[in-house]
Enzyme design. Sequence first.
Site, mmCIF file in Angstrom:
data_model
loop_
_atom_site.group_PDB
_atom_site.id
_atom_site.type_symbol
_atom_site.label_atom_id
_atom_site.label_comp_id
_atom_site.label_asym_id
_atom_site.label_seq_id
_atom_site.Cartn_x
_atom_site.Cartn_y
_atom_site.Cartn_z
ATOM 1 N N ASP A 361 0.722 -1.251 -0.025
ATOM 2 C CA ASP A 361 0.036 -0.015 -0.026
ATOM 3 C C ASP A 361 0.808 1.360 0.011
ATOM 4 O O ASP A 361 2.141 1.151 -0.454
ATOM 5 C CB ASP A 361 -0.970 0.085 1.066
ATOM 6 C CG ASP A 361 -2.380 0.802 0.838
ATOM 7 O OD1 ASP A 361 -2.581 1.781 1.085
ATOM 8 O OD2 ASP A 361 -3.179 -0.066 0.640
ATOM 9 N N ASP A 362 0.457 2.200 0.350
ATOM 10 C CA ASP A 362 0.965 3.882 0.329
ATOM 11 C C ASP A 362 2.202 3.685 1.058
ATOM 12 O O ASP A 362 2.349 2.806 1.986
ATOM 13 C CB ASP A 362 -0.049 4.591 1.132
ATOM 14 C CG ASP A 362 0.041 5.937 1.082
ATOM 15 O OD1 ASP A 362 0.967 6.362 0.266
ATOM 16 O OD2 ASP A 362 -0.796 6.703 1.356
ATOM 17 N N ARG A 438 -6.621 16.133 3.598
ATOM 18 C CA ARG A 438 -5.646 15.293 3.778
ATOM 19 C C ARG A 438 -4.341 15.877 3.182
ATOM 20 O O ARG A 438 -3.564 14.942 2.459
ATOM 21 C CB ARG A 438 -5.944 13.759 3.104
ATOM 22 C CG ARG A 438 -5.292 12.752 3.683
ATOM 23 C CD ARG A 438 -5.437 11.348 3.163
ATOM 24 N NE ARG A 438 -4.837 10.339 4.077
ATOM 25 C CZ ARG A 438 -4.377 9.052 3.442
ATOM 26 N NH1 ARG A 438 -4.382 9.035 2.299
ATOM 27 N NH2 ARG A 438 -4.022 8.420 4.290
ATOM 28 N N ASP A 473 -6.089 4.420 -5.782
ATOM 29 C CA ASP A 473 -6.840 5.471 -4.669
ATOM 30 C C ASP A 473 -7.141 6.699 -5.368
ATOM 31 O O ASP A 473 -6.668 7.138 -6.138
ATOM 32 C CB ASP A 473 -6.185 5.094 -3.499
ATOM 33 C CG ASP A 473 -6.892 5.133 -2.126
ATOM 34 O OD1 ASP A 473 -7.942 5.544 -2.103
ATOM 35 O OD2 ASP A 473 -6.308 4.972 -1.166
ATOM 36 N N MET A 474 -8.160 7.497 -4.480
ATOM 37 C CA MET A 474 -8.530 8.732 -4.782
ATOM 38 C C MET A 474 -9.115 9.309 -3.460
ATOM 39 O O MET A 474 -10.286 8.695 -3.029
ATOM 40 C CB MET A 474 -9.491 8.731 -5.841
ATOM 41 C CG MET A 474 -9.890 9.756 -6.373
ATOM 42 S SD MET A 474 -11.008 10.809 -5.581
ATOM 43 C CE MET A 474 -11.360 11.962 -6.781
ATOM 44 N N ASP A 543 -13.118 1.807 4.264
ATOM 45 C CA ASP A 543 -12.037 1.854 4.996
ATOM 46 C C ASP A 543 -12.559 1.181 6.460
ATOM 47 O O ASP A 543 -11.651 1.013 7.254
ATOM 48 C CB ASP A 543 -11.453 3.276 5.140
ATOM 49 C CG ASP A 543 -10.624 3.810 4.207
ATOM 50 O OD1 ASP A 543 -10.391 2.734 3.297
ATOM 51 O OD2 ASP A 543 -10.167 4.701 4.129
HETATM 52 C C1 GLA Z 1 -7.082 5.374 1.816
HETATM 53 C C2 GLA Z 1 -7.456 3.770 1.432
HETATM 54 C C3 GLA Z 1 -6.947 3.019 2.506
HETATM 55 C C4 GLA Z 1 -5.133 3.189 2.246
HETATM 56 C C5 GLA Z 1 -4.947 4.783 2.433
HETATM 57 C C6 GLA Z 1 -3.413 4.820 2.095
HETATM 58 O O1 GLA Z 1 -7.629 5.877 2.980
HETATM 59 O O2 GLA Z 1 -8.922 3.593 1.572
HETATM 60 O O3 GLA Z 1 -7.000 1.771 2.122
HETATM 61 O O4 GLA Z 1 -4.726 2.766 1.038
HETATM 62 O O5 GLA Z 1 -5.757 5.316 1.588
HETATM 63 O O6 GLA Z 1 -3.082 6.275 2.334
#
Ligand code: GLA
Length: 728
Positions: A361-362, A438, A473-474, A543
Site C-alpha cells: 500500500d501507500d 488530507r 486510490d482517490m 475503510d
Molecule cells: C485510503 C485507502 C486505504 C489506504 C490509504 C493509504 O484511505 O482507502 O485503504 O490505502 O488511503 O493512504
Amino acid sequence: MLRLALVLATVPMFSAALNAQTIRYLEDSHIWVLATTHSSYALGIGPGGLLEHVYWGSPVTRAGDFSPIPAHRDISSFDPSEMLDAEEYPGWGGPRYYEPALKITRADGDRDLVLHYVSQHIDGNDLDIRLKDIRDDIEVTLHYHVYPDTGIIRRSSTILNHTPQIVTLESAQSAVWNLPQGTGYRLSYLSGRWAAETQLNREPIHEGEKVIESREGHTSHNFNPWFAIDDGSASEEHGRVWFGAIAWSGNWRITVEQTPYRQVRVTGGLNNFDFSYPLKPGEAFETPEFYGGFSDHGWGEASRLLHHLELTDIQPHGAKARVRPVLYNSWEATEFNVNEAGQTALAEKAAKLGVELFVMDDGWFGKRNNDHAGLGDWTVNPQKFPNGLAPLIHTVNRLGMDFGLWVEPEMVNPDSDLYRAHPDWVMNFPGRPRSELRNQLVLNLARDDVKQYVFGFLDKLATEYNIRYFKWDMNRTFSEPGWPEMPPAEQQELWVKYVRNLYDIIDRLRAKHPNLDIESCSGGGGRIDLGILKRVDEVWTSDNTEAFDRLRIQEGFSEVYAPKFMSAWVTDVPNMNGRSTPLQYRFLVAMQGALGIGANLNKWTEADSDLATHMIALYKRIRTTVQYGSLYRLLSPRTSDVTANEYVSHDGREGVVFLFRHSQEYQTPAPTVYLEGLEEDAVYRIEPEYGKLSDNGETFSGAYLMHHGIDAILRDDYDSMAVLLHRE
Ligand code: GLA
C-alpha cells in the site's frame, strides 16, 4: 469457461406474438415493445409526435394488447396536458414544470426546446430513436440496448447541435424512467459517509421531489447512483421492483418525482449542478449510461439481475474474468512505514496462509513518510527500497504470489516535486485559496498534459515491474474546480472531461497491459458505480473493516453490486470503533465477498495463523459460489439480531449460508432461517463449518431447507458459522 445462468424457474415463458424479436415496432399503434423473458418495456409516438412511455413490467406477450397512445386534455389552465404525458425524454420547453431531461440555452438567448419524434433504427437488441426540436436542428438520439438474459435496458442519449449557433447544455440527463401511474410507492436508496458507506434506506415516495446526487467530483460516499422503487409491499423475494443504476464516476444525480397527477418519474444522469457545456455547431454530446430493470420477485431478484449483468456484460473480460484471488494488503499493518525487509517478512507469512496476491500500500514512493508529502512523485523511495521494487516483487513471485501496488494517480501534495514543477496542474480558481484535504490537491485530469503524465507513470511502472494489480486510490473530494486556462464558458466542462479522461487512462492501461487487474478505491467506497466497474476488477468497499459494521455496509453494497467486486479484509481488533469480534467472525464476514487480509501478521499467534489457513482453504472451496452465484439475503442486520446470507452456485449444485449472531439478550435462541433458491425435490448434503445446527441429519430436501428452515446454534455475542450445501 464459466457459464452463468440465473435461476429463472418462476419466470413465465414467452409466447409467440412478441417472441421473435427482442425489439419490435408495432406499426398499427406506433409502439415499440422491448421484450424479454424477464420483463417488457414499451414506448410509443403519442398524438402530435411526442415520444411517450407506455409500459414497464412483467412480460406482456400479445402485440394486440397495445393500442395507440391517447391524447390528454388540459385539466385547467394550471394543469396543462403536457403534465399528464409520460414523455421518455422531455426537453424544457412549452408548459412543462417537472424535471426536464434536457435544458439548453442558445447563443441568442432562446431557451425553449420541444422534442418530437423523427425516426427510428432497430438493430438486434439496440433501438435508436431520433428526436428533434420542433423548429431547430437540435437533435437527440435516444439509445436503448436490451439485455435478453435479465431484461435490463441500458439507456443513454446523444445530443447534436446542427444549428449555426452555440447551444449550451444546462441539464443533459441520460434517461427518464416512468412508473405505472399511482401513489404509495416506496424508494430504496443508499446513503452514507466515509467509513459508513452504502447504508440502505427505504422510505415512502410522497408528492414532490427526492434528490440523491454527487457534487463532489467522484461517485461519492454520501449516495450511490442507484434506486429501487416498489409498490410499497415488496420484500426480498416478492413484489414488483423497478430499479436502475448510472454508470458514471463523476457528478451524477437521480431525482424521484411524484407529481400531483399520480406520475412517478425517475430522471437521472449528469448532475446539472454547476453544469454548463457549450456545443459548437456540429458538435455532439454523449450522456452516461443509465441501466434500468424490473423484477416481480422482490429486491433480492432485482439485485441478482444487476449482479448477473455485471458479471457477464459489465466487468472487464465479462464472464471470462478470473475469480478474485485472496489478497494481502499491508496498509493496516505498516501504514506509511514500508520497506523491503518489512514487506518481505509480511509476504512470507501471507504466503504460508494461502494468500495469492500481495499488495504493498501507500508509502513506497517519493518522500512519502506520512500524508503530508510525496503524492505525485511516483519514483521508488531509495531509503526504503535501495534496490528498487524488483527484489521485493521477485520474492513475492518466488513465494507463489502476484504483486500489487498502491497508487493515487489523481492527487498531489503541495510538498512534492510534481507540485513545485506544475502548480498550475491542480484544479483552482486563480487568486483563491486551494483547499487541502488530507494535505492534498486534485490534479486537473481534464487537462491533456495531466492525463499524459498520469498514463505515462502508470504505464512505466507496469512495464518496468511485474505488477499484476494496481490499487487505484482517490482520497479527497473536489473543491475550487477551476480550469483557468480555458475560456470562461468552457471551464465547467471539467466535471465531465475529468471523468472521461480517467476512463480513457484506465482503458489504455488495460489495453496495453492485459494481465493487469485494478481495484477502485476512494478512501473506501467513494468510487463504486457501473462506470468504474466496466474498468476495474474489484472495489474497496469501505475503510471501515470492523466486521459488525461491515455487515450493513456489505448488505447495502449487495443491493447493487455483485459480491465478486466487494473487497473485504480481515483486520485486527479493536478496529475503527473499539469493538473486538472473534477472528472466526471476521473471516466469515469477509468471506462473503472477495476475501483479503489486512491484519498485521507479525502480531498473529500460531492459533490465529492456523485458523486463517483453514479459513482461506475453505474460502477457496466456496469462492466460485460466492463470487459468481446467486445471492439471497435471508436475514438483514438492520432488522434482525442474526444476519444470514445464502449464495447458490450458477448450476445450483453448491451453496453456502453465512450466519452471524450480533448479541445475546435474555438467552434467546437464533431465529429459524428459511433458505431460498433450492430445488424442492433435490437432496442436499449439509456441511456445517465452525458451528452446529440443531438438526443432526446430514441430508435434507430442498423443500425442507426452504420451508422448515435451518436452526443454527448461535448463542453468544458474535457467534458465527457457515453451512455448505452440496446437491446430491
Ligand atoms: C485510503 C485507502 C486505504 C489506504 C490509504 C493509504 O484511505 O482507502 O485503504 O490505502 O488511503 O493512504
